[in-house]
Design a protein around this motif. Sequence first.
Motif, PDB file in Angstrom:
ATOM      1  N   ALA A 127       0.829  -1.200   0.000  1.00  0.00           N
ATOM      2  CA  ALA A 127       0.000   0.000   0.000  1.00  0.00           C
ATOM      3  C   ALA A 127       0.866   1.253   0.000  1.00  0.00           C
ATOM      4  O   ALA A 127       0.587   2.233  -0.711  1.00  0.00           O
ATOM      5  CB  ALA A 127      -0.921  -0.004   1.222  1.00  0.00           C
ATOM      6  N   ALA A 128       1.925   1.238   0.797  1.00  0.00           N
ATOM      7  CA  ALA A 128       2.839   2.379   0.837  1.00  0.00           C
ATOM      8  C   ALA A 128       3.526   2.587  -0.513  1.00  0.00           C
ATOM      9  O   ALA A 128       3.706   3.725  -0.967  1.00  0.00           O
ATOM     10  CB  ALA A 128       3.876   2.184   1.936  1.00  0.00           C
ATOM     11  N   HIS A 129       3.881   1.500  -1.160  1.00  0.00           N
ATOM     12  CA  HIS A 129       4.530   1.614  -2.472  1.00  0.00           C
ATOM     13  C   HIS A 129       3.573   2.156  -3.526  1.00  0.00           C
ATOM     14  O   HIS A 129       4.014   2.674  -4.558  1.00  0.00           O
ATOM     15  CB  HIS A 129       5.071   0.251  -2.901  1.00  0.00           C
ATOM     16  CG  HIS A 129       6.268  -0.184  -2.107  1.00  0.00           C
ATOM     17  ND1 HIS A 129       6.760  -1.480  -2.124  1.00  0.00           N
ATOM     18  CD2 HIS A 129       7.082   0.507  -1.258  1.00  0.00           C
ATOM     19  CE1 HIS A 129       7.811  -1.559  -1.328  1.00  0.00           C
ATOM     20  NE2 HIS A 129       8.023  -0.379  -0.792  1.00  0.00           N
ATOM     21  N   SER A 150      -1.423  -6.813  -7.454  1.00  0.00           N
ATOM     22  CA  SER A 150      -0.726  -6.243  -6.311  1.00  0.00           C
ATOM     23  C   SER A 150      -1.514  -5.098  -5.703  1.00  0.00           C
ATOM     24  O   SER A 150      -2.164  -4.319  -6.421  1.00  0.00           O
ATOM     25  CB  SER A 150       0.655  -5.726  -6.740  1.00  0.00           C
ATOM     26  OG  SER A 150       1.252  -4.977  -5.712  1.00  0.00           O
ATOM     27  N   ALA A 151      -1.459  -4.983  -4.383  1.00  0.00           N
ATOM     28  CA  ALA A 151      -2.112  -3.854  -3.720  1.00  0.00           C
ATOM     29  C   ALA A 151      -1.537  -2.538  -4.198  1.00  0.00           C
ATOM     30  O   ALA A 151      -2.238  -1.522  -4.247  1.00  0.00           O
ATOM     31  CB  ALA A 151      -1.961  -3.984  -2.206  1.00  0.00           C
ATOM     32  N   THR A 152      -0.259  -2.530  -4.557  1.00  0.00           N
ATOM     33  CA  THR A 152       0.356  -1.320  -5.110  1.00  0.00           C
ATOM     34  C   THR A 152      -0.385  -0.877  -6.363  1.00  0.00           C
ATOM     35  O   THR A 152      -0.731   0.307  -6.529  1.00  0.00           O
ATOM     36  CB  THR A 152       1.836  -1.588  -5.440  1.00  0.00           C
ATOM     37  OG1 THR A 152       2.534  -1.930  -4.240  1.00  0.00           O
ATOM     38  CG2 THR A 152       2.487  -0.369  -6.069  1.00  0.00           C
ATOM     39  N   GLU A 153      -0.660  -1.831  -7.239  1.00  0.00           N
ATOM     40  CA  GLU A 153      -1.359  -1.515  -8.490  1.00  0.00           C
ATOM     41  C   GLU A 153      -2.817  -1.161  -8.236  1.00  0.00           C
ATOM     42  O   GLU A 153      -3.378  -0.270  -8.898  1.00  0.00           O
ATOM     43  CB  GLU A 153      -1.263  -2.713  -9.438  1.00  0.00           C
ATOM     44  CG  GLU A 153       0.161  -3.069  -9.837  1.00  0.00           C
ATOM     45  CD  GLU A 153       0.257  -4.434 -10.484  1.00  0.00           C
ATOM     46  OE1 GLU A 153      -0.770  -5.156 -10.498  1.00  0.00           O
ATOM     47  OE2 GLU A 153       1.345  -4.783 -10.967  1.00  0.00           O
ATOM     48  N   ARG A 181      10.921   0.825   6.311  1.00  0.00           N
ATOM     49  CA  ARG A 181      11.081   2.282   6.436  1.00  0.00           C
ATOM     50  C   ARG A 181       9.937   3.037   5.763  1.00  0.00           C
ATOM     51  O   ARG A 181      10.142   3.903   4.911  1.00  0.00           O
ATOM     52  CB  ARG A 181      12.431   2.728   5.861  1.00  0.00           C
ATOM     53  CG  ARG A 181      13.609   2.097   6.590  1.00  0.00           C
ATOM     54  CD  ARG A 181      14.940   2.652   6.127  1.00  0.00           C
ATOM     55  NE  ARG A 181      16.041   2.005   6.811  1.00  0.00           N
ATOM     56  CZ  ARG A 181      16.440   2.308   8.049  1.00  0.00           C
ATOM     57  NH1 ARG A 181      15.826   3.255   8.736  1.00  0.00           N
ATOM     58  NH2 ARG A 181      17.472   1.674   8.589  1.00  0.00           N
ATOM     59  N   ILE A 182       8.729   2.670   6.144  1.00  0.00           N
ATOM     60  CA  ILE A 182       7.528   3.335   5.642  1.00  0.00           C
ATOM     61  C   ILE A 182       6.686   3.781   6.828  1.00  0.00           C
ATOM     62  O   ILE A 182       6.875   3.317   7.949  1.00  0.00           O
ATOM     63  CB  ILE A 182       6.687   2.397   4.749  1.00  0.00           C
ATOM     64  CG1 ILE A 182       6.252   1.156   5.565  1.00  0.00           C
ATOM     65  CG2 ILE A 182       7.452   2.003   3.498  1.00  0.00           C
ATOM     66  CD1 ILE A 182       5.221   0.301   4.873  1.00  0.00           C
TER      67      ILE A 182
END
Length: 348
Positions: A29-31, A327-330, A59-60
Amino acid sequence: MFDLTSPAVPVIAAPMAGGPSTPELVIAAAHGGGLGFLAAGYKTPDAVGAEIDAVADARINYGVNIFAPGRPLGDRRAVERYREALGPLATRFGVDLPEIVDADDDRFDVKVDLMIERRVPLVSFTFGLPSREVVDRLHEVGILVIASVADPADATRALALGVDALCVQGAEAGGHRATLDLDTVPNTTSTLDLLGQIGRLTDVPLIAAGGIGDGPTIDDCLAAGAVAVQVGTALLDADEAGTNPVHRAALRDPAFDATTVTRAFSGRPARALRNRFIDDFDAAAPAEYPTVHHLTSPIRKSAIAAGDPSAVNLWAGAAHRGVRGGSATEIIAGLWADTAAASRRSVR
């Protein structure tokens, strides 16, 4: 103290207890430019600490959600009757029902101490409110405190404790509703309407939650005054989610076309895909959380092992038809791109 307006994308991965929320989901999610929450509920403090370490190593920024302890068992006879009703189903799944649990605070005090020790950036509470003392202790080490609420009266109670933000959960939300009074029948106020009602009470930051699964809805919530939106169901089929295979399959299955609010699985009102367990047991389920949760847990676990969705708590919000994999990022980046497109359309 963390600023809720600092993420590049104002989309928060909701804390989903019982497996779906993982360190990998929070990191993804951070990415995607957003923010993720670990779910401390149902986990031992050691397990929560290990997840915090995994996320901190990335480191998020992140948050942790804690279940506020509720009342002890009130109506033992009602729970005994429910246990008797569940007996034949337990036999079918080859499990023994546990003895009735009178109280369970989910190691609340130890988990609060852990948040302070690890200097977690954000801590949110649901199912109840922390004491003013707990809020002050978290503030002393720079932790931002969020209370989850589902109606204006509960928001007023939370604000009196000095919390920094409110997660405003509308009726469309999947999973457990953030009602503070266990006996209360949850209102049917939409997320947008609830944002308006609570926004008139306070100027603290508001996070919109419930039925949020596309760009236009996110745009509407932000326009209504939310600083961010929280999505849960939208991430249940993400690659990084710990969602069990039975739950994932049901979300993809057109046969599960309706959600309903039920106490059948845990004793707390929660929105799920309608299945046979709900049809058979909802009317009999007493308002006794977490007693009912512990009572039904062996059946649910056995049903998952058997690949049988008929007796699994298939939590899902009103926007469950929009769930997609990847991906959650996507997923988060895609939601934000859709939001930008919706915003452009709205100003033409």
